[in-house]
Write a protein that holds these residues in place. Structure first.
Motif, PDB file in Angstrom:
ATOM      1  N   GLU A  43       0.833  -1.211   0.000  1.00 29.34           N
ATOM      2  CA  GLU A  43       0.000   0.000   0.000  1.00 29.34           C
ATOM      3  C   GLU A  43       0.864   1.257   0.000  1.00 29.34           C
ATOM      4  OE1 GLU A  43      -3.864   1.816   2.429  1.00 29.34           O
ATOM      5  OE2 GLU A  43      -2.949  -0.085   3.043  1.00 29.34           O
ATOM      6  N   LEU A  44       1.974   1.209   0.736  1.00 31.05           N
ATOM      7  CA  LEU A  44       2.883   2.360   0.759  1.00 31.05           C
ATOM      8  C   LEU A  44       3.469   2.622  -0.625  1.00 31.05           C
ATOM      9  CD1 LEU A  44       4.627   4.534   2.125  1.00 31.05           C
ATOM     10  CD2 LEU A  44       6.250   2.724   2.743  1.00 31.05           C
ATOM     11  N   ILE A  45       3.929   1.570  -1.294  1.00 32.20           N
ATOM     12  CA  ILE A  45       4.503   1.722  -2.632  1.00 32.20           C
ATOM     13  C   ILE A  45       3.467   2.288  -3.598  1.00 32.20           C
ATOM     14  CG2 ILE A  45       5.426   0.455  -4.615  1.00 32.20           C
ATOM     15  CD1 ILE A  45       6.802  -1.417  -2.631  1.00 32.20           C
ATOM     16  N   THR A  46       2.236   1.803  -3.517  1.00 39.82           N
ATOM     17  CA  THR A  46       1.154   2.286  -4.383  1.00 39.82           C
ATOM     18  C   THR A  46       0.915   3.784  -4.175  1.00 39.82           C
ATOM     19  OG1 THR A  46       0.072   0.124  -4.331  1.00 39.82           O
ATOM     20  CG2 THR A  46      -1.267   2.005  -5.004  1.00 39.82           C
ATOM     21  N   ASP A  47       0.893   4.227  -2.926  1.00 44.62           N
ATOM     22  CA  ASP A  47       0.652   5.646  -2.641  1.00 44.62           C
ATOM     23  C   ASP A  47       1.830   6.517  -3.062  1.00 44.62           C
ATOM     24  OD1 ASP A  47      -1.909   5.328  -1.605  1.00 44.62           O
ATOM     25  OD2 ASP A  47      -1.180   4.848   0.396  1.00 44.62           O
ATOM     26  N   LEU A  48       3.039   6.024  -2.894  1.00 46.41           N
ATOM     27  CA  LEU A  48       4.217   6.797  -3.318  1.00 46.41           C
ATOM     28  C   LEU A  48       4.254   6.953  -4.832  1.00 46.41           C
ATOM     29  CD1 LEU A  48       7.038   5.457  -0.948  1.00 46.41           C
ATOM     30  CD2 LEU A  48       5.851   7.648  -0.827  1.00 46.41           C
ATOM     31  N   ILE A  49       3.851   5.908  -5.548  1.00 50.48           N
ATOM     32  CA  ILE A  49       3.780   5.993  -7.011  1.00 50.48           C
ATOM     33  C   ILE A  49       2.716   7.008  -7.431  1.00 50.48           C
ATOM     34  CG2 ILE A  49       2.915   4.716  -9.014  1.00 50.48           C
ATOM     35  CD1 ILE A  49       5.803   4.261  -8.603  1.00 50.48           C
ATOM     36  N   SER A  50       1.596   7.034  -6.719  1.00 52.64           N
ATOM     37  CA  SER A  50       0.532   8.000  -7.019  1.00 52.64           C
ATOM     38  C   SER A  50       1.027   9.429  -6.795  1.00 52.64           C
ATOM     39  CB  SER A  50      -0.691   7.726  -6.138  1.00 52.64           C
ATOM     40  OG  SER A  50      -1.232   6.452  -6.411  1.00 52.64           O
ATOM     41  N   ILE A  51       1.801   9.619  -5.731  1.00 51.75           N
ATOM     42  CA  ILE A  51       2.379  10.939  -5.458  1.00 51.75           C
ATOM     43  C   ILE A  51       3.333  11.334  -6.582  1.00 51.75           C
ATOM     44  CG2 ILE A  51       4.006  12.172  -3.960  1.00 51.75           C
ATOM     45  CD1 ILE A  51       2.752  10.749  -1.588  1.00 51.75           C
ATOM     46  N   LYS A  52       4.164  10.407  -6.996  1.00 50.98           N
ATOM     47  CA  LYS A  52       5.125  10.674  -8.073  1.00 50.98           C
ATOM     48  C   LYS A  52       4.399  11.056  -9.354  1.00 50.98           C
ATOM     49  CE  LYS A  52       9.085   8.644 -10.478  1.00 50.98           C
ATOM     50  NZ  LYS A  52       9.973   7.465 -10.606  1.00 50.98           N
ATOM     51  N   SER A  53       3.323  10.342  -9.661  1.00 49.94           N
ATOM     52  CA  SER A  53       2.549  10.627 -10.866  1.00 49.94           C
ATOM     53  C   SER A  53       1.922  12.014 -10.812  1.00 49.94           C
ATOM     54  CB  SER A  53       1.459   9.566 -11.033  1.00 49.94           C
ATOM     55  OG  SER A  53       0.633   9.869 -12.130  1.00 49.94           O
ATOM     56  N   ARG A  54       1.321  12.344  -9.678  1.00 52.05           N
ATOM     57  CA  ARG A  54       0.670  13.657  -9.551  1.00 52.05           C
ATOM     58  C   ARG A  54       1.701  14.785  -9.573  1.00 52.05           C
ATOM     59  NH1 ARG A  54      -4.397  14.134  -5.662  1.00 52.05           N
ATOM     60  NH2 ARG A  54      -5.059  12.670  -7.250  1.00 52.05           N
ATOM     61  N   LYS A  55       2.859  14.546  -8.991  1.00 53.86           N
ATOM     62  CA  LYS A  55       3.920  15.562  -9.005  1.00 53.86           C
ATOM     63  C   LYS A  55       4.399  15.822 -10.432  1.00 53.86           C
ATOM     64  CE  LYS A  55       8.342  16.786  -6.859  1.00 53.86           C
ATOM     65  NZ  LYS A  55       8.938  17.297  -8.116  1.00 53.86           N
ATOM     66  N   GLU A  56       4.509  14.781 -11.228  1.00 54.68           N
ATOM     67  CA  GLU A  56       4.935  14.951 -12.616  1.00 54.68           C
ATOM     68  C   GLU A  56       3.899  15.749 -13.413  1.00 54.68           C
ATOM     69  OE1 GLU A  56       5.923  11.206 -14.342  1.00 54.68           O
ATOM     70  OE2 GLU A  56       7.793  11.000 -13.185  1.00 54.68           O
ATOM     71  N   ILE A  57       2.625  15.548 -13.101  1.00 59.45           N
ATOM     72  CA  ILE A  57       1.573  16.321 -13.768  1.00 59.45           C
ATOM     73  C   ILE A  57       1.714  17.805 -13.435  1.00 59.45           C
ATOM     74  CG2 ILE A  57      -0.918  16.762 -13.816  1.00 59.45           C
ATOM     75  CD1 ILE A  57      -1.340  13.759 -13.431  1.00 59.45           C
ATOM     76  N   ILE A  58       1.965  18.107 -12.162  1.00 59.64           N
ATOM     77  CA  ILE A  58       2.120  19.502 -11.729  1.00 59.64           C
ATOM     78  C   ILE A  58       3.346  20.122 -12.379  1.00 59.64           C
ATOM     79  CG2 ILE A  58       2.555  20.999  -9.742  1.00 59.64           C
ATOM     80  CD1 ILE A  58       0.972  18.982  -8.048  1.00 59.64           C
ATOM     81  N   ASP A  59       4.465  19.398 -12.371  1.00 66.56           N
ATOM     82  CA  ASP A  59       5.704  19.929 -12.961  1.00 66.56           C
ATOM     83  C   ASP A  59       5.541  20.165 -14.462  1.00 66.56           C
ATOM     84  OD1 ASP A  59       6.903  19.864 -10.496  1.00 66.56           O
ATOM     85  OD2 ASP A  59       7.890  17.929 -10.808  1.00 66.56           O
ATOM     86  N   LYS A  60       4.810  19.275 -15.126  1.00 66.76           N
ATOM     87  CA  LYS A  60       4.564  19.450 -16.561  1.00 66.76           C
ATOM     88  C   LYS A  60       3.692  20.678 -16.809  1.00 66.76           C
ATOM     89  CE  LYS A  60       2.928  16.938 -20.640  1.00 66.76           C
ATOM     90  NZ  LYS A  60       2.339  15.666 -21.147  1.00 66.76           N
ATOM     91  N   SER A  61       2.707  20.894 -15.944  1.00 61.16           N
ATOM     92  CA  SER A  61       1.839  22.074 -16.078  1.00 61.16           C
ATOM     93  C   SER A  61       2.640  23.362 -15.885  1.00 61.16           C
ATOM     94  CB  SER A  61       0.706  22.003 -15.051  1.00 61.16           C
ATOM     95  OG  SER A  61      -0.109  20.875 -15.271  1.00 61.16           O
ATOM     96  N   LEU A  62       3.578  23.341 -14.944  1.00 56.66           N
ATOM     97  CA  LEU A  62       4.402  24.525 -14.690  1.00 56.66           C
ATOM     98  C   LEU A  62       5.262  24.880 -15.907  1.00 56.66           C
ATOM     99  CD1 LEU A  62       5.488  23.760 -11.018  1.00 56.66           C
ATOM    100  CD2 LEU A  62       4.174  25.746 -11.766  1.00 56.66           C
ATOM    101  N   LYS A  63       5.678  23.859 -16.653  1.00 55.84           N
ATOM    102  CA  LYS A  63       6.464  24.116 -17.865  1.00 55.84           C
ATOM    103  C   LYS A  63       5.567  24.632 -18.986  1.00 55.84           C
ATOM    104  CE  LYS A  63      10.060  20.689 -16.944  1.00 55.84           C
ATOM    105  NZ  LYS A  63      10.707  19.435 -17.413  1.00 55.84           N
ATOM    106  N   THR A  64       4.308  24.208 -18.968  1.00 53.50           N
ATOM    107  CA  THR A  64       3.367  24.628 -20.015  1.00 53.50           C
ATOM    108  C   THR A  64       2.923  26.071 -19.812  1.00 53.50           C
ATOM    109  OG1 THR A  64       2.560  22.357 -20.212  1.00 53.50           O
ATOM    110  CG2 THR A  64       1.171  24.102 -21.130  1.00 53.50           C
ATOM    111  N   TYR A  65       2.580  26.425 -18.562  1.00 49.33           N
ATOM    112  CA  TYR A  65       2.126  27.782 -18.248  1.00 49.33           C
ATOM    113  C   TYR A  65       3.335  28.625 -17.845  1.00 49.33           C
ATOM    114  CZ  TYR A  65      -2.281  25.248 -17.905  1.00 49.33           C
ATOM    115  OH  TYR A  65      -3.359  24.452 -18.163  1.00 49.33           O
ATOM    116  N   VAL A  66       3.845  29.389 -18.800  1.00 50.79           N
ATOM    117  CA  VAL A  66       5.085  30.137 -18.561  1.00 50.79           C
ATOM    118  C   VAL A  66       4.912  31.226 -17.504  1.00 50.79           C
ATOM    119  CG1 VAL A  66       6.014  29.674 -20.836  1.00 50.79           C
ATOM    120  CG2 VAL A  66       4.524  31.658 -20.512  1.00 50.79           C
TER     121      VAL A  66
END
Length: 235
Positions: A43-66
């Protein structure tokens, strides 16, 4: 008055029973932690992967919105995420030391290998209760569970719209005074002066997003002779 011995027996039994009951409940709780060790780690690994995925979405959005940047909350969350990963690595090493190794990808939390890791953990038989490492395994399982609670809290508040803010203009005063930093500013000034030179035109508005150069254009216009000597013009 002599107290019959029979009256003392229930009290003695109660006095002995209380600590035994506490010990039994303690061992029962630890047994439960040991039995759910693999489940808690999965369960811990599953939640950490979910955090990693959501963080990548945020970081990608930050690159898109200058014009967007990380806000203070996201900066703190990034630090918490880093701490979660570091603690996970230590707990995983302890798990492997006391049981058996996990796939190498478990250390990197690789998306492509998560299903393999989870499947292997689910296929493993629950850790044996009758072991000399019983108390250490119970503590490890409890630590993993506590870390997962923290991971769930971070994941719940890691929403893209709440992690960004508008960028502040970063142009220095020197940059504002130097036309090299705002190409075409003289052309804008010439267009405004040309417009104001027309018959009956006495005012004009200049609008635009922050940092585009409105203040620089206004400064050059106010310093121009046509505007400086004409009190009827309004900009």
């Amino acid at each position: 008055m002599v107290i019959p011995p029979i009256a003392i027996i229930p009290q003695s039994i109660s006095a002995i029973y209380s600590p035994l009951k506490d010990l039994f409940l303690c061992l029962k709780g630890k047994k439960r932690y040991v039995e759910h060790l693999e489940e808690n780690l999965s369960e811990l690994i599953t939640d950490l992967i979910s955090i990693k995925s959501r963080k990548e979405i945020i970081d990608k959005s930050l690159k898109t919105y200058v014009r967007k940047e990380k806000n203070d909350e996201y900066l703190m969350d990034e630090e918490q995420i880093s701490n979660l990963y570091n603690e996970y690595t230590k707990l995983k090493a302890k798990y492997e030391e006391m049981t058996s190794d996990l796939p190498h990808a478990a250390s990197e939390l690789d998306f492509s290998s998560v299903s393999q890791i989870i499947e292997e953990l689910n296929d493993r038989k629950p850790t044996r209760i009758l072991t000399t490492k019983f108390f250490k395994l119970a503590k490890l399982s409890k630590d993993i569970k506590n870390l997962d609670r923290r991971a769930k809290k971070v994941h719940a508040k890691l929403q893209p719209k709440d992690m960004m803010r508008e960028k502040e203009p970063e142009l220095s005063q020197q940059a504002l005074d130097d036309d090299r930093y705002l190409p075409g500013v003289q052309r804008y000034c010439d267009d405004v002066l040309k417009y104001l030179s027309g018959n009956g035109r006495r005012s004009i508005g200049i609008t635009g997003p922050a940092g585009i150069g409105k203040t620089t254009v206004l400064r050059k216009l106010y310093n121009h002779a046509i505007v400086a000597t004409n009190s009827y013009l309004r900009i």
